[in-house]
Design a protein around this motif. Structure first.
Motif, PDB file in Angstrom:
ATOM      1  N   SER A 247       0.844  -1.200   0.000  1.00 49.74           N
ATOM      2  CA  SER A 247       0.000   0.000   0.000  1.00 49.74           C
ATOM      3  C   SER A 247       0.878   1.249   0.000  1.00 49.74           C
ATOM      4  O   SER A 247       2.020   1.223   0.476  1.00 49.74           O
ATOM      5  CB  SER A 247      -0.917   0.023   1.227  1.00 49.74           C
ATOM      6  OG  SER A 247      -1.692  -1.165   1.318  1.00 49.74           O
ATOM      7  N   MET A 248       0.327   2.330  -0.520  1.00 49.45           N
ATOM      8  CA  MET A 248       1.020   3.615  -0.546  1.00 49.45           C
ATOM      9  C   MET A 248       0.005   4.733  -0.353  1.00 49.45           C
ATOM     10  O   MET A 248      -1.065   4.720  -0.975  1.00 49.45           O
ATOM     11  CB  MET A 248       1.735   3.808  -1.881  1.00 49.45           C
ATOM     12  CG  MET A 248       2.509   5.107  -2.020  1.00 49.45           C
ATOM     13  SD  MET A 248       4.147   5.071  -1.274  1.00 49.45           S
ATOM     14  CE  MET A 248       5.055   4.093  -2.490  1.00 49.45           C
ATOM     15  N   SER A 249       0.340   5.684   0.513  1.00 45.24           N
ATOM     16  CA  SER A 249      -0.456   6.900   0.670  1.00 45.24           C
ATOM     17  C   SER A 249       0.438   8.098   0.388  1.00 45.24           C
ATOM     18  O   SER A 249       1.589   8.137   0.832  1.00 45.24           O
ATOM     19  CB  SER A 249      -1.025   7.016   2.089  1.00 45.24           C
ATOM     20  OG  SER A 249      -1.999   6.028   2.324  1.00 45.24           O
ATOM     21  N   ALA A 250      -0.080   9.058  -0.348  1.00 49.30           N
ATOM     22  CA  ALA A 250       0.705  10.230  -0.721  1.00 49.30           C
ATOM     23  C   ALA A 250      -0.133  11.492  -0.582  1.00 49.30           C
ATOM     24  O   ALA A 250      -1.353  11.476  -0.779  1.00 49.30           O
ATOM     25  CB  ALA A 250       1.212  10.098  -2.159  1.00 49.30           C
ATOM     26  N   THR A 251       0.539  12.578  -0.250  1.00 48.18           N
ATOM     27  CA  THR A 251      -0.066  13.911  -0.228  1.00 48.18           C
ATOM     28  C   THR A 251       0.724  14.793  -1.171  1.00 48.18           C
ATOM     29  O   THR A 251       1.961  14.817  -1.129  1.00 48.18           O
ATOM     30  CB  THR A 251      -0.064  14.510   1.185  1.00 48.18           C
ATOM     31  OG1 THR A 251      -0.836  13.663   2.052  1.00 48.18           O
ATOM     32  CG2 THR A 251      -0.669  15.903   1.185  1.00 48.18           C
ATOM     33  N   MET A 252       0.012  15.515  -2.021  1.00 46.24           N
ATOM     34  CA  MET A 252       0.645  16.396  -2.995  1.00 46.24           C
ATOM     35  C   MET A 252       0.214  17.839  -2.753  1.00 46.24           C
ATOM     36  O   MET A 252      -0.970  18.110  -2.534  1.00 46.24           O
ATOM     37  CB  MET A 252       0.263  15.980  -4.419  1.00 46.24           C
ATOM     38  CG  MET A 252       0.676  14.561  -4.770  1.00 46.24           C
ATOM     39  SD  MET A 252       0.461  14.182  -6.537  1.00 46.24           S
ATOM     40  CE  MET A 252      -1.326  14.117  -6.662  1.00 46.24           C
ATOM     41  N   ARG A 253       1.189  18.739  -2.793  1.00 43.93           N
ATOM     42  CA  ARG A 253       0.917  20.166  -2.661  1.00 43.93           C
ATOM     43  C   ARG A 253       0.873  20.804  -4.056  1.00 43.93           C
ATOM     44  O   ARG A 253       1.753  20.550  -4.889  1.00 43.93           O
ATOM     45  CB  ARG A 253       2.011  20.843  -1.832  1.00 43.93           C
ATOM     46  CG  ARG A 253       1.723  22.322  -1.540  1.00 43.93           C
ATOM     47  CD  ARG A 253       2.934  23.001  -0.898  1.00 43.93           C
ATOM     48  NE  ARG A 253       3.372  22.307   0.305  1.00 43.93           N
ATOM     49  CZ  ARG A 253       2.837  22.454   1.511  1.00 43.93           C
ATOM     50  NH1 ARG A 253       1.802  23.288   1.675  1.00 43.93           N
ATOM     51  NH2 ARG A 253       3.320  21.810   2.544  1.00 43.93           N
ATOM     52  N   PHE A 254      -0.147  21.622  -4.280  1.00 42.17           N
ATOM     53  CA  PHE A 254      -0.318  22.314  -5.557  1.00 42.17           C
ATOM     54  C   PHE A 254      -0.296  23.826  -5.328  1.00 42.17           C
ATOM     55  O   PHE A 254      -0.534  24.296  -4.214  1.00 42.17           O
ATOM     56  CB  PHE A 254      -1.642  21.908  -6.216  1.00 42.17           C
ATOM     57  CG  PHE A 254      -1.615  20.556  -6.860  1.00 42.17           C
ATOM     58  CD1 PHE A 254      -1.467  20.422  -8.233  1.00 42.17           C
ATOM     59  CD2 PHE A 254      -1.736  19.405  -6.092  1.00 42.17           C
ATOM     60  CE1 PHE A 254      -1.440  19.170  -8.833  1.00 42.17           C
ATOM     61  CE2 PHE A 254      -1.705  18.141  -6.684  1.00 42.17           C
ATOM     62  CZ  PHE A 254      -1.555  18.029  -8.061  1.00 42.17           C
TER      63      PHE A 254
END
Length: 389
Positions: A247-254
């Motif tokens: 599993s992988m969880s990611a947060t991206m800033r825009f």
């Protein structure tokens, strides 16, 4: 000679004028049908691509290129495909003048080599996602296709189906105000013998499922992320995940203070959802990414559901194939071109580094010149004609 399973990436070569090059049609002038050779006769070709071609009116499959002659012959007979070709004979067949384009549906590690060889033979190229395994491979594919004067399109079928285009249009029309937050999940249970669990093929749920989330988020925000953080799990002693994460969880800033999060897994109940929360409402798709099911879109104002609609059945692969053939026949560049696929690979690699190091990773990508919209939409009825081994 290139043998089945070898990963050989050839640099782009100047186009030889003596080589056959697929015809570029003037705008508004159409071929009868774009002739496609399918490279890789695995599950996605059997379940989705080959059935979908029958639903189009501007494309046909004229060859299966595969390492399994017996299985390919059965598929070819079932789908009325004239030619079955081995991987060893691929180069000569693609250069024979019989083929206008290829669809590449092989393990990720083979995409670049096969795409470059197809381009050098003068064929337009449609490649399953992720486009390749590294930024360098993606760049080589782009350069090879530009040198050969052929299209390179990443197989983002959601760019052509009604549910996704409806959601994007509503967001751009201001239905939920300014989109500020996105949350998505895409999960499945992966069989132990699947090549998507192989590190040598750059397997894993981030690459196979996360690419859907990343691409959707980028086009909803109509911008590129500037930073990512991530965390991965290898499960609880599950032998399937000795080589790749479970599993992988990611947060991206825009830009503009916007954030997006997604979680993907190969060890959970199959689900796929997408939620976009704006300043004046929220939109969701469920399911968001799978091609087998009708898409339901829901609009929330606060905690109240004010609108819910299930899109009429559509063959997403048929929509993608129709759009690809239209681009070839009309001489127009696909919206979801090689650089769209390259951007996602850059982001996926940054997410990998973030998960491995525990440190945020900066991203610097040029803005996209275009995004999916009504001009990329194609409606195609869903097929029931399929043979799956």
């Amino acid at each position: 000679m290139v043998r089945r399973g070898e990963h050989i990436r050839r640099p782009p070569q100047p186009r030889d004028a003596s080589k056959r090059v697929c015809p570029q049609q003037p705008p508004g002038v159409s071929m009868t049908k774009t002739r496609i050779a399918v490279i890789g006769a695995g599950w996605i070709s059997q379940e989705a691509f080959l059935p979908a071609v029958h639903q189009t009116d501007n494309a046909e499959v004229i060859a299966l290129i595969s390492g399994s002659a017996e299985q390919s012959r059965k598929l070819a007979d079932f789908h009325d495909i004239p030619d079955v070709v081995s991987y060893e004979a691929m180069d000569s067949y693609l250069a024979s003048g019989k083929v206008d384009a290829v669809y590449i549906a092989t393990p990720n590690s083979l995409h670049a080599d096969q795409a470059i060889r197809a381009a050098q033979a003068g064929c337009h190229v449609l490649v399953e996602k992720p486009l390749a395994t590294t930024e360098a491979e993606c760049q080589a594919m782009i350069e090879a296709c530009e040198t050969a004067g052929v299209h390179l399109m990443t197989a983002y079928r959601r760019h052509n189906e009604p549910g996704t285009i409806d959601m994007l249009t509503r967001i751009r029309d201001g239905e939920i105000g300014r989109p500020n937050l996105i949350m998505s999940a895409f999960t499945a249970q992966m069989a132990a013998d699947n090549h998507r669990l192989s590190a040598s093929h750059w397997g894993g749920p981030l690459q196979d499922l996360g690419v859907y989330c990343v691409n959707a988020i980028r086009h909803i925000f109509a911008s590129e992320p500037t930073e990512v953080i991530a965390m991965q799990s290898f499960g609880d002693n599950d032998p399937r995940f000795e080589e790749v994460h479970q599993s992988m969880s990611a947060t991206m800033r825009f830009p503009g203070g916007r954030l997006a999060q997604f979680t993907v897994s190969f060890g959970a109940e199959p689900r796929d959802t997408l939620h976009v929360i704006g300043s004046e409402g929220a939109l969701s798709l469920d399911p968001a990414f799978k091609f087998e099911y009708d898409v339901t879109r829901t609009l929330h104002r606060g905690e109240t559901v004010v609108d819910r609609e299930t899109q009429p059945s559509n063959d997403d692969f048929g929509s993608m194939i129709t759009y690809f053939a239209d681009c070839i026949q009309n001489g127009t560049t696909p919206e979801n071109d090689g650089r769209d696929g390259l951007a996602d690979v850059v982001i996926l690699r940054a997410i990998e580094r973030a998960a491995e190091t525990g440190q945020p990773q900066s991203i610097d990508l040029p803005p996209r010149p275009s995004h999916p919209g009504p001009d990329t939409l194609r409606r195609v009825p869903r097929s029931s004609r399929r043979l799956v081994f």
